[in-house]
Design an enzyme around this catalytic site. Structure first.
Site, PDB file in Angstrom:
ATOM      1  N   ARG A 104       0.855  -1.179   0.000  1.00 52.48           N
ATOM      2  CA  ARG A 104       0.000   0.000   0.000  1.00 52.48           C
ATOM      3  C   ARG A 104       0.892   1.231   0.000  1.00 52.48           C
ATOM      4  O   ARG A 104       1.710   1.397   0.912  1.00 52.48           O
ATOM      5  CB  ARG A 104      -0.880  -0.051   1.254  1.00 52.48           C
ATOM      6  CG  ARG A 104      -1.898   1.022   1.324  1.00 52.48           C
ATOM      7  CD  ARG A 104      -2.774   0.846   2.543  1.00 52.48           C
ATOM      8  NE  ARG A 104      -2.161   1.344   3.761  1.00 52.48           N
ATOM      9  CZ  ARG A 104      -2.834   1.758   4.812  1.00 52.48           C
ATOM     10  NH1 ARG A 104      -4.159   1.698   4.811  1.00 52.48           N
ATOM     11  NH2 ARG A 104      -2.228   2.202   5.884  1.00 52.48           N
ATOM     12  N   THR A 108      -0.661   7.680  -0.978  1.00 52.99           N
ATOM     13  CA  THR A 108      -1.970   7.627  -1.657  1.00 52.99           C
ATOM     14  C   THR A 108      -2.884   6.557  -1.068  1.00 52.99           C
ATOM     15  O   THR A 108      -4.086   6.560  -1.335  1.00 52.99           O
ATOM     16  CB  THR A 108      -1.792   7.296  -3.147  1.00 52.99           C
ATOM     17  OG1 THR A 108      -1.260   5.956  -3.238  1.00 52.99           O
ATOM     18  CG2 THR A 108      -0.831   8.264  -3.828  1.00 52.99           C
ATOM     19  N   ASP A 200       1.517  -1.377  12.516  1.00 49.71           N
ATOM     20  CA  ASP A 200       1.855  -1.915  11.196  1.00 49.71           C
ATOM     21  C   ASP A 200       2.169  -3.407  11.326  1.00 49.71           C
ATOM     22  O   ASP A 200       3.197  -3.791  11.893  1.00 49.71           O
ATOM     23  CB  ASP A 200       3.058  -1.149  10.619  1.00 49.71           C
ATOM     24  CG  ASP A 200       3.293  -1.534   9.170  1.00 49.71           C
ATOM     25  OD1 ASP A 200       3.506  -2.745   8.897  1.00 49.71           O
ATOM     26  OD2 ASP A 200       3.257  -0.642   8.316  1.00 49.71           O
ATOM     27  N   ASP A 203       5.541  -4.693   9.722  1.00 52.21           N
ATOM     28  CA  ASP A 203       6.725  -4.255  10.465  1.00 52.21           C
ATOM     29  C   ASP A 203       6.838  -4.984  11.802  1.00 52.21           C
ATOM     30  O   ASP A 203       7.939  -5.362  12.225  1.00 52.21           O
ATOM     31  CB  ASP A 203       6.677  -2.742  10.701  1.00 52.21           C
ATOM     32  CG  ASP A 203       7.029  -1.964   9.437  1.00 52.21           C
ATOM     33  OD1 ASP A 203       7.640  -2.556   8.525  1.00 52.21           O
ATOM     34  OD2 ASP A 203       6.693  -0.770   9.371  1.00 52.21           O
TER      35      ASP A 203
END
Ligand SMILES: O=P(O)(O)OC[C@H]1O[C@H](OP(=O)(O)OP(=O)(O)O)[C@H](O)[C@@H]1O
Ligand SMILES: O=c1cc[nH]c(=O)[nH]1
Ligand SMILES: [Mg+2]
Length: 209
Positions: A104, A108, A200, A203
């Site tokens: 992703r 944007t 995340d 991560d």
């Protein structure tokens, strides 16, 4: 319209509490995601069709049940979906595995596909599409578009945590795909992260931050 199942099993919810906790480090995070994925597989496959067959036990004949429906396929969305795939494969070890690679764009929030490799009989399989996070829904909608373009006909989606926006988007784009979640959270923040979420997922799974 598809059905959204929130899996409120106490073991799933207990483990998810540690997954969400920012003090949980990579090693424990990875182990817990794996365990929750295995538990979710148990619930997601609850309605698979079975047929009665005869076997001989050491004591005598027995009528037993075996899976009778379509063969299964597992489709982790790279990279974070990898964190859930081993746990699910322990429950359904004969499943074939296909991969859809998407990231992703952080600005944007649009998904970009970079890799697709699927079993060659994908159209005959019931596919379990897995990604820990369903945020805007852009990645999952793109992944399912990609699978359908290559012949996939039947699938269900498994995510750990979702935002209502993402669930709506997937339901509108793919009303034939039922959604299984460990939690349906409150909203997205201005950066497209799920609130409260777990941060995340990629991560935290792979220690890349
Ligand atoms: O619903 P969306 O708004 O599309 O966001 C969710 C996606 O974002 C994360 O992946 P990311 O792009 O961070 O890639 P990664 O798995 O490689 O870390 C996550 O694993 C989902 O695939
Ligand atoms: O909250 C979020 C949203 C997208 N991707 C993640 O890993 N976490
Ligand atoms: Mg990530």
């Amino acid at each position: 319209m598809s059905t959204v199942h929130v899996l409120n099993h106490p073991l799933i919810q207990h483990k998810l509490s540690y997954i969400r906790d920012k003090r949980t480090g990579t090693k424990d995070f990875r182990a817990l995601v794996d365990e929750v994925a295995a538990l979710m597989a148990f619930e997601v496959t609850r309605d698979l069709p079975v047929e009665e067959v005869e076997v001989e036990t050491p004591v005598g004949p027995a009528t037993v049940k075996k899976l009778s429906g379509k063969k299964l396929g597992l489709i982790p969305i790279l990279r974070a979906g990898i964190g859930m795939s081993e746990g699910i494969l322990r429950m359904i070890p004969a499943a074939r595995v296909g991969h859809v690679g998407l990231y992703r764009d952080p600005e944007t929030l649009q998904p970009h596909e970079y890799y697709v490799k699927l079993p060659n009989d994908v159209e005959e399989r019931e596919l379990l599409v897995i990604d820990p996070m369903l945020a805007t829904g852009g990645s999952v909608v793109e992944a399912i578009n990609s699978l359908k373009k290559r012949g996939a006909k039947s699938m269900r989606l498994i995510c750990l945590v979702a935002a209502p926006e993402g669930v709506r988007y997937v339901q509108e784009a793919h009303p034939d795909v039922d959604i299984y979640l460990a939690a349906l959270d409150e909203k997205l923040n201005e950066k497209g992260y799920i609130v409260p979420g777990l941060g995340d997922a990629g991560d935290r799974l792979f220690g890349t931050k």
